[in-house]
Motif scaffolding. Sequence first.
Motif, PDB file in Angstrom:
ATOM      1  N   CYS A   4     -10.740 -14.599  23.586  1.00 55.78           N
ATOM      2  CA  CYS A   4      -9.768 -15.375  22.813  1.00 55.78           C
ATOM      3  C   CYS A   4      -8.918 -16.303  23.690  1.00 55.78           C
ATOM      4  O   CYS A   4      -8.131 -17.105  23.163  1.00 55.78           O
ATOM      5  CB  CYS A   4      -8.843 -14.441  22.032  1.00 55.78           C
ATOM      6  N   SER A  47      -2.489 -11.531  19.371  1.00 56.67           N
ATOM      7  CA  SER A  47      -1.422 -12.528  19.261  1.00 56.67           C
ATOM      8  C   SER A  47      -1.932 -13.861  19.792  1.00 56.67           C
ATOM      9  O   SER A  47      -2.210 -13.998  20.984  1.00 56.67           O
ATOM     10  CB  SER A  47      -0.184 -12.073  20.038  1.00 56.67           C
ATOM     11  N   MET A  48      -2.061 -14.822  18.899  1.00 54.04           N
ATOM     12  CA  MET A  48      -2.522 -16.161  19.237  1.00 54.04           C
ATOM     13  C   MET A  48      -1.366 -17.152  19.083  1.00 54.04           C
ATOM     14  O   MET A  48      -0.293 -16.803  18.566  1.00 54.04           O
ATOM     15  CB  MET A  48      -3.680 -16.555  18.320  1.00 54.04           C
ATOM     16  N   SER A  49      -1.576 -18.384  19.499  1.00 53.38           N
ATOM     17  CA  SER A  49      -0.540 -19.408  19.348  1.00 53.38           C
ATOM     18  C   SER A  49      -0.205 -19.639  17.877  1.00 53.38           C
ATOM     19  O   SER A  49       0.914 -20.021  17.526  1.00 53.38           O
ATOM     20  CB  SER A  49      -0.996 -20.717  19.993  1.00 53.38           C
ATOM     21  N   SER A  50      -1.178 -19.363  16.998  1.00 53.11           N
ATOM     22  CA  SER A  50      -0.980 -19.540  15.562  1.00 53.11           C
ATOM     23  C   SER A  50      -0.370 -18.318  14.887  1.00 53.11           C
ATOM     24  O   SER A  50      -0.124 -18.323  13.677  1.00 53.11           O
ATOM     25  CB  SER A  50      -2.319 -19.863  14.896  1.00 53.11           C
ATOM     26  N   GLY A  51      -0.152 -17.248  15.658  1.00 57.94           N
ATOM     27  CA  GLY A  51       0.414 -16.023  15.110  1.00 57.94           C
ATOM     28  C   GLY A  51      -0.485 -14.833  15.380  1.00 57.94           C
ATOM     29  O   GLY A  51      -1.494 -14.944  16.088  1.00 57.94           O
ATOM     30  N   GLU A  52      -0.150 -13.676  14.826  1.00 58.45           N
ATOM     31  CA  GLU A  52      -0.943 -12.463  15.033  1.00 58.45           C
ATOM     32  C   GLU A  52      -2.094 -12.422  14.031  1.00 58.45           C
ATOM     33  O   GLU A  52      -1.879 -12.508  12.825  1.00 58.45           O
ATOM     34  CB  GLU A  52      -0.068 -11.221  14.890  1.00 58.45           C
ATOM     35  N   LEU A  53      -3.300 -12.276  14.565  1.00 58.98           N
ATOM     36  CA  LEU A  53      -4.495 -12.271  13.730  1.00 58.98           C
ATOM     37  C   LEU A  53      -5.255 -10.968  13.894  1.00 58.98           C
ATOM     38  O   LEU A  53      -5.197 -10.321  14.946  1.00 58.98           O
ATOM     39  CB  LEU A  53      -5.427 -13.424  14.122  1.00 58.98           C
ATOM     40  N   ALA A  55      -9.606 -13.607  14.970  1.00 60.76           N
ATOM     41  CA  ALA A  55      -9.269 -14.270  16.230  1.00 60.76           C
ATOM     42  C   ALA A  55     -10.519 -14.631  17.026  1.00 60.76           C
ATOM     43  O   ALA A  55     -10.627 -15.725  17.584  1.00 60.76           O
ATOM     44  CB  ALA A  55      -8.356 -13.374  17.060  1.00 60.76           C
TER      45      ALA A  55
END
Length: 302
Positions: free
Chosen positions: A140, A170-176, A181
């Motif tokens: 990721c 936890s990604m830049s777009s939020g928690e997936l 992800a």
Amino acid sequence: MNAPIILLLLDITPMLPVLEGVVMELQDCALPLLREVIATDKEEVAFKDLDAAILVGSMPRKEGMERKDLLKANVAIFRSQGAALDKYAKKTVHVLVVGNPANTNCLIAAKSAPSIPKENFSCLTRLDHNRACSQVAMRCGVPATHVKNVIIWGNHSSTQYPDVHHCKVSMSSGELACFDAVKDDSWLKGDFIATVQQRGAAVIKARKLSSAMSAAKAICDHMRDIWSGTPEGEFISMGVYSTGNPYGVPEDLIYSFPVQIKDKAWKIVDSLAINDFSKSKMDATAAELMEERDTALAFLAA
């Protein structure tokens, strides 16, 4: 956790000169919490009044050795160490078994220390847990700390099941959810599982020695979580005693589950949905552990 530590190191008599070298290195680290290091070849010294025991040594599998021969040799080792814990350690001691086959060795040690609660024994599957986190994180493009709630089910062997159905990233777009992800279901159900299952063998092939630094880090993670607890809403993987668990795993095994820890006591996370894909892999690793257990207990009774 800022408690001072007295470290007792046990090895066989011929290895004492090497152990002295380890003591020198520990001294030279100038570790802030390390108060004393005692090297010994005597169980009555090494196991006296322990708060924590980390059982690293075991008989490694040698070329031409059948698995039953490996189990027989390790039953003798962990029967002895379990008996020493029973005789000399505090009854509140927390015992972590690292030496392979770790799950079954842990079971033998626990059965050889009847006065210590079986809940105080665990085996190391945190290394597999960390490997799974790292593989997802690299896929990721995020730090490993951004991956939580992976699960290692079952045996610390090639039958273990690294499960990411409940994992969050936890990604830049939020928690997936992990599958959202990664966006590659075939990898998560195929190469990812095989990579984690076979990572130990891959390390040995590359460096001609088994995992060292990563195993040490996993031991530290495991013991830190026992003493400090797991963060709210998160769980980690530990090989613990199976009895009345919510996932239909046979009793009287040391089996890796997702656990949460508070006040030095672990609790299996019991609310997770298990699909057919996961259940088949969980059952396969349980079957291997039952076979190992039955072979080892026959040697223990002999």
